[in-house]
Design an enzyme around this catalytic site. Structure first.
Site, mmCIF file in Angstrom:
data_model
loop_
_atom_site.group_PDB
_atom_site.id
_atom_site.type_symbol
_atom_site.label_atom_id
_atom_site.label_comp_id
_atom_site.label_asym_id
_atom_site.label_seq_id
_atom_site.Cartn_x
_atom_site.Cartn_y
_atom_site.Cartn_z
ATOM 1 N N HIS A 18 0.813 -1.217 0.000
ATOM 2 C CA HIS A 18 0.000 0.000 0.000
ATOM 3 C C HIS A 18 0.847 1.267 0.000
ATOM 4 O O HIS A 18 0.419 2.296 -0.537
ATOM 5 C CB HIS A 18 -0.969 -0.029 1.185
ATOM 6 C CG HIS A 18 -2.052 -1.061 1.025
ATOM 7 N ND1 HIS A 18 -2.671 -1.685 2.077
ATOM 8 C CD2 HIS A 18 -2.615 -1.585 -0.102
ATOM 9 C CE1 HIS A 18 -3.574 -2.540 1.617
ATOM 10 N NE2 HIS A 18 -3.549 -2.503 0.303
ATOM 11 N N HIS A 41 -8.629 -7.041 -7.912
ATOM 12 C CA HIS A 41 -8.982 -7.865 -6.749
ATOM 13 C C HIS A 41 -9.110 -6.898 -5.572
ATOM 14 O O HIS A 41 -8.161 -6.704 -4.809
ATOM 15 C CB HIS A 41 -7.898 -8.902 -6.465
ATOM 16 C CG HIS A 41 -7.735 -9.926 -7.541
ATOM 17 N ND1 HIS A 41 -7.214 -9.646 -8.779
ATOM 18 C CD2 HIS A 41 -8.025 -11.265 -7.554
ATOM 19 C CE1 HIS A 41 -7.194 -10.745 -9.515
ATOM 20 N NE2 HIS A 41 -7.682 -11.744 -8.797
ATOM 21 N N SER A 102 -6.846 -1.139 -0.558
ATOM 22 C CA SER A 102 -6.419 -0.399 -1.753
ATOM 23 C C SER A 102 -7.492 0.573 -2.275
ATOM 24 O O SER A 102 -7.145 1.702 -2.661
ATOM 25 C CB SER A 102 -5.953 -1.371 -2.840
ATOM 26 O OG SER A 102 -6.830 -2.454 -2.991
ATOM 27 N N GLU A 120 -14.401 -7.331 -7.726
ATOM 28 C CA GLU A 120 -14.313 -8.235 -6.570
ATOM 29 C C GLU A 120 -15.287 -9.376 -6.838
ATOM 30 O O GLU A 120 -16.460 -9.146 -7.095
ATOM 31 C CB GLU A 120 -14.661 -7.467 -5.279
ATOM 32 C CG GLU A 120 -14.858 -8.321 -4.041
ATOM 33 C CD GLU A 120 -13.676 -9.257 -3.716
ATOM 34 O OE1 GLU A 120 -12.546 -8.782 -3.624
ATOM 35 O OE2 GLU A 120 -13.928 -10.474 -3.567
ATOM 36 N N ASP A 145 -14.747 -11.321 -12.407
ATOM 37 C CA ASP A 145 -13.408 -11.926 -12.354
ATOM 38 C C ASP A 145 -12.395 -10.868 -12.807
ATOM 39 O O ASP A 145 -12.418 -10.428 -13.964
ATOM 40 C CB ASP A 145 -13.374 -13.146 -13.281
ATOM 41 C CG ASP A 145 -12.028 -13.863 -13.226
ATOM 42 O OD1 ASP A 145 -10.991 -13.177 -13.038
ATOM 43 O OD2 ASP A 145 -12.010 -15.086 -13.368
ATOM 44 N N GLY A 146 -11.525 -10.482 -11.894
ATOM 45 C CA GLY A 146 -10.590 -9.387 -12.171
ATOM 46 C C GLY A 146 -9.610 -9.701 -13.280
ATOM 47 O O GLY A 146 -9.193 -8.811 -14.026
ATOM 48 N N ASP A 166 -3.844 -7.956 -7.371
ATOM 49 C CA ASP A 166 -3.506 -8.328 -5.990
ATOM 50 C C ASP A 166 -4.340 -9.544 -5.579
ATOM 51 O O ASP A 166 -5.259 -9.442 -4.767
ATOM 52 C CB ASP A 166 -3.813 -7.103 -5.096
ATOM 53 C CG ASP A 166 -3.535 -7.363 -3.634
ATOM 54 O OD1 ASP A 166 -2.747 -8.283 -3.321
ATOM 55 O OD2 ASP A 166 -4.121 -6.648 -2.793
#
Ligand SMILES: C[S@@+](CC[C@H](N)C(=O)[O-])C[C@H]1O[C@@H](n2cnc3c(N)ncnc32)[C@H](O)[C@@H]1O
Length: 296
Positions: A18, A41, A102, A120, A145-146, A166
């Site tokens: 981060h 994500h 994030s 997400e 789905d990222g 991530d």
């Protein structure tokens, strides 16, 4: 999907990830032109450190709590400034009771004309995420789905911005999925900034991801090695079983200031967050075939 970031929010790995994210996003605000942050994500946005998960697994006490309590030398304070501002914004009463994920970090840095797209996949988490930013016109949160979203979301209309990948690393093929998404994104949008987070658990796989990505960028996409940075932190011997001992980020197209900031930060974090013998860090400001074969 068993992974819940609430058990890990604010741990040593989040601090590095981060801090790097906040520095990259802040750099993007130096120009007036709008940019887009794409978080493939995203998690739930902000984590309650008093909730049951955080009490059962108080990893944040060995991460964000130590950093907030420590005396921070000026170069460290400067490198952490954007992340510290987000942590303070999440804790207006000064006692640490919440940790910004994030999306929350980005929300504290983005300007009114910037945009953020959050993916997400977990149904309940996505609802929580959507609710959190429902009144924020800059934010779009989707249950999606990222990895697959990358081809649809890049390049963004603004042609400036950052993609963060991530994943939870609970699937065996997570490194492969991340590498595929990296290639898809970079082929479609080679000038975006990308942050790839990966654990240092299965060292063979993480090294293979770094090597594969860097070699593909250098040799097939004619990337300048200066445009691939790697930063890792480990809090005890890496070869230990069980809990995560190390993690870090690969950043493609990093701001030119990132290496200097991380060089001030990493040795300090490594001392402060050590959990035993063998803590360490590494920083490659430019990934070359030579630096890649060194390993840890
Ligand atoms: C490490 S957490 C994300 C933390 C967040 N990026 C942060 O820094 O605050 C990973 C998240 O990815 C979600 N997830 C797992 N597989 C996914 C997928 N294929 N696409 C999108 N989200 C996924 C999990 O539910 C989890 O919330």
């Amino acid at each position: 999907m068993n992974y819940r970031h609430a058990f890990h929010a604010g741990n040593f790995a989040d601090v590095l990830k981060h801090a790097a994210l906040a520095l990259c996003l802040t750099h993007l605000t130096r120009k007036d032109k709008p940019f887009r942050f794409i978080d493939t994500h995203a998690g739930i946005g902000r984590y309650d450190l008093t909730c049951d998960a955080a009490r059962r697994s108080p990893e944040w006490q060995g991460g964000v709590a130590r950093v907030m309590e420590a005396q921070r030398p000026a170069p460290v304070e400067a490198a952490l400034a954007p992340w510290l501002a987000a942590v303070r914004a999440a804790n207006p009463d000064s006692a640490l009771s919440a940790y910004p994920g994030s999306p929350d970090i980005a929300a504290s840095i983005l300007r009114p004309h910037d945009r953020m797209h959050l993916c997400e996949l977990h149904e309940a988490d996505c609802r929580t995420l959507d609710q959190r930013y429902v009144r924020d016109a800059r934010v779009k949160a989707e249950r999606r789905d990222g990895y697959r979203a990358v081809s649809a979301l890049v390049p963004p209309r603004e042609r400036r911005g950052l993609v963060m990948i991530d994943p939870p690393f609970e699937q065996r093929d997570e490194f492969v999925a991340m590498a595929r998404a990296a290639r898809t994104g970079l082929e479609r949008w080679p000038t975006g900034t990308y942050i790839f987070w990966r654990p240092l658990k299965d060292l063979w796989s993480s090294e293979r991801f770094d090597t594969g990505l860097a070699q593909w960028l250098l040799f097939e996409q004619a990337f300048d090695p200066d445009k691939i940075l790697r930063a890792d932190l480990w809090v005890r011997e890496l070869e230990t079983e069980g809990k995560l001992a190390g993690a870090g980020v690969v950043v493609v197209n990093p701001p030119h200031t990132l290496e200097g900031d991380l060089l001030a930060l990493l040795p300090w974090l490594s001392d402060l967050l050590a959990q035993g013998e063998g803590a360490g860090w590494r920083l490659d400001g430019a990934l070359t075939p030579e630096s890649l074969t060194d390993g840890i």
